[in-house]
Design a protein around this motif. Structure first.
Motif, mmCIF file in Angstrom:
data_model
loop_
_atom_site.group_PDB
_atom_site.id
_atom_site.type_symbol
_atom_site.label_atom_id
_atom_site.label_comp_id
_atom_site.label_asym_id
_atom_site.label_seq_id
_atom_site.Cartn_x
_atom_site.Cartn_y
_atom_site.Cartn_z
ATOM 1 N N UNK A 40 53.597 44.872 -23.825
ATOM 2 C CA UNK A 40 52.390 45.586 -23.422
ATOM 3 C C UNK A 40 51.746 44.773 -22.303
ATOM 4 N N UNK A 41 51.584 45.382 -21.131
ATOM 5 C CA UNK A 41 51.000 44.722 -19.964
ATOM 6 C C UNK A 41 49.957 45.673 -19.370
ATOM 7 N N UNK A 42 48.757 45.681 -19.964
ATOM 8 C CA UNK A 42 47.746 46.659 -19.527
ATOM 9 C C UNK A 42 47.199 46.361 -18.135
ATOM 10 N N UNK A 43 47.022 47.446 -17.367
ATOM 11 C CA UNK A 43 46.453 47.335 -16.025
ATOM 12 C C UNK A 43 45.315 48.338 -15.873
ATOM 13 N N UNK A 44 44.379 48.007 -15.005
ATOM 14 C CA UNK A 44 43.252 48.889 -14.718
ATOM 15 C C UNK A 44 43.154 49.075 -13.208
ATOM 16 N N UNK A 45 42.592 50.205 -12.800
ATOM 17 C CA UNK A 45 42.364 50.459 -11.389
ATOM 18 C C UNK A 45 41.053 49.790 -10.984
ATOM 19 N N UNK A 46 41.134 48.953 -9.956
ATOM 20 C CA UNK A 46 39.965 48.211 -9.475
ATOM 21 C C UNK A 46 39.713 48.620 -8.030
ATOM 22 N N UNK A 47 38.447 48.829 -7.712
ATOM 23 C CA UNK A 47 38.078 49.229 -6.360
ATOM 24 C C UNK A 47 37.507 48.024 -5.617
ATOM 25 N N UNK A 48 38.036 47.768 -4.435
ATOM 26 C CA UNK A 48 37.576 46.667 -3.595
ATOM 27 C C UNK A 48 37.054 47.233 -2.286
ATOM 28 N N UNK A 61 39.307 50.310 -1.127
ATOM 29 C CA UNK A 61 40.703 50.390 -1.526
ATOM 30 C C UNK A 61 40.770 50.283 -3.043
ATOM 31 N N UNK A 62 41.719 50.960 -3.616
ATOM 32 C CA UNK A 62 41.933 50.909 -5.058
ATOM 33 C C UNK A 62 43.326 50.361 -5.316
ATOM 34 N N UNK A 63 43.424 49.540 -6.339
ATOM 35 C CA UNK A 63 44.742 49.057 -6.725
ATOM 36 C C UNK A 63 44.746 48.703 -8.205
ATOM 37 N N UNK A 64 45.947 48.686 -8.763
ATOM 38 C CA UNK A 64 46.106 48.328 -10.167
ATOM 39 C C UNK A 64 46.155 46.816 -10.299
ATOM 40 N N UNK A 65 45.361 46.301 -11.222
ATOM 41 C CA UNK A 65 45.353 44.871 -11.502
ATOM 42 C C UNK A 65 45.467 44.684 -13.001
ATOM 43 N N UNK A 67 48.578 37.031 -18.444
ATOM 44 C CA UNK A 67 49.127 37.244 -19.780
ATOM 45 C C UNK A 67 49.718 38.637 -19.941
ATOM 46 N N UNK A 68 50.741 38.712 -20.764
ATOM 47 C CA UNK A 68 51.247 39.985 -21.258
ATOM 48 C C UNK A 68 51.469 39.803 -22.752
ATOM 49 N N UNK A 69 51.715 40.871 -23.442
ATOM 50 C CA UNK A 69 51.821 40.819 -24.898
ATOM 51 C C UNK A 69 53.203 41.287 -25.330
ATOM 52 N N UNK A 70 53.716 40.640 -26.369
ATOM 53 C CA UNK A 70 55.045 40.963 -26.867
ATOM 54 C C UNK A 70 54.978 41.132 -28.381
ATOM 55 N N UNK A 71 55.686 42.149 -28.873
ATOM 56 C CA UNK A 71 55.738 42.450 -30.301
ATOM 57 C C UNK A 71 57.087 41.949 -30.799
ATOM 58 N N UNK A 72 57.051 40.857 -31.584
ATOM 59 C CA UNK A 72 58.305 40.219 -31.979
ATOM 60 C C UNK A 72 58.114 39.457 -33.294
ATOM 61 N N UNK A 73 59.166 39.411 -34.068
ATOM 62 C CA UNK A 73 59.166 38.602 -35.294
ATOM 63 C C UNK A 73 59.611 37.181 -34.935
ATOM 64 N N UNK A 74 59.110 36.205 -35.664
ATOM 65 C CA UNK A 74 59.499 34.824 -35.386
ATOM 66 C C UNK A 74 60.980 34.575 -35.668
ATOM 67 N N UNK A 75 61.589 35.395 -36.501
ATOM 68 C CA UNK A 75 63.004 35.229 -36.817
ATOM 69 C C UNK A 75 63.924 35.898 -35.791
ATOM 70 N N UNK A 76 63.354 36.630 -34.837
ATOM 71 C CA UNK A 76 64.146 37.316 -33.806
ATOM 72 C C UNK A 76 64.803 36.285 -32.888
ATOM 73 N N UNK A 77 66.087 36.441 -32.568
ATOM 74 C CA UNK A 77 66.771 35.493 -31.675
ATOM 75 C C UNK A 77 66.146 35.431 -30.273
ATOM 76 N N UNK A 78 65.459 36.493 -29.863
ATOM 77 C CA UNK A 78 64.800 36.517 -28.557
ATOM 78 C C UNK A 78 63.699 35.462 -28.476
ATOM 79 N N UNK A 79 63.132 35.086 -29.598
ATOM 80 C CA UNK A 79 62.028 34.120 -29.641
ATOM 81 C C UNK A 79 62.409 32.831 -28.904
#
Length: 77
Positions: free
Chosen positions: A28-36, A43-47, A53-65
């Motif tokens: 999950x990497x939430x972005x918002x539209x910001x006006x400068x 100008x508007x852009x996604x920030x 930071x980004x967020x990850x949904x994972x178990x500690x036992x997952x090999x990806x950890x």
């Protein structure tokens, strides 16, 4: 499964997200539209809502950890 905050390298949030998703991680990497206003022009852009930071949904036992820190774009502290 719990969610964890993962820090990414400066200006590499999208790269980290893509590489984690390529490893079948649920992210999950939430972005918002910001006006400068620069030089009198609007100008508007996604920030990121949470810069650095980004967020990850994972178990500690997952090999990806164990691979998280070596994933491109992720800050390997």
């Amino acid at each position: 499964m719990p969610w964890y905050a993962i820090q990414h390298k400066p200006a590499q949030g999208d790269r980290a997200l893509a590489n984690l998703q390529n490893q079948d991680a649920r992210c999950f990497y939430p972005k918002v539209t910001v006006e400068h206003i620069r030089a009198g022009k609007r100008t508007r852009r996604l920030e990121p809502l949470f810069p650095g930071y980004l967020f990850i949904n994972i178990e500690e036992s997952d090999p990806l950890w164990g691979k998280l820190r070596s994933t491109r774009g992720v800050l390997g502290g």
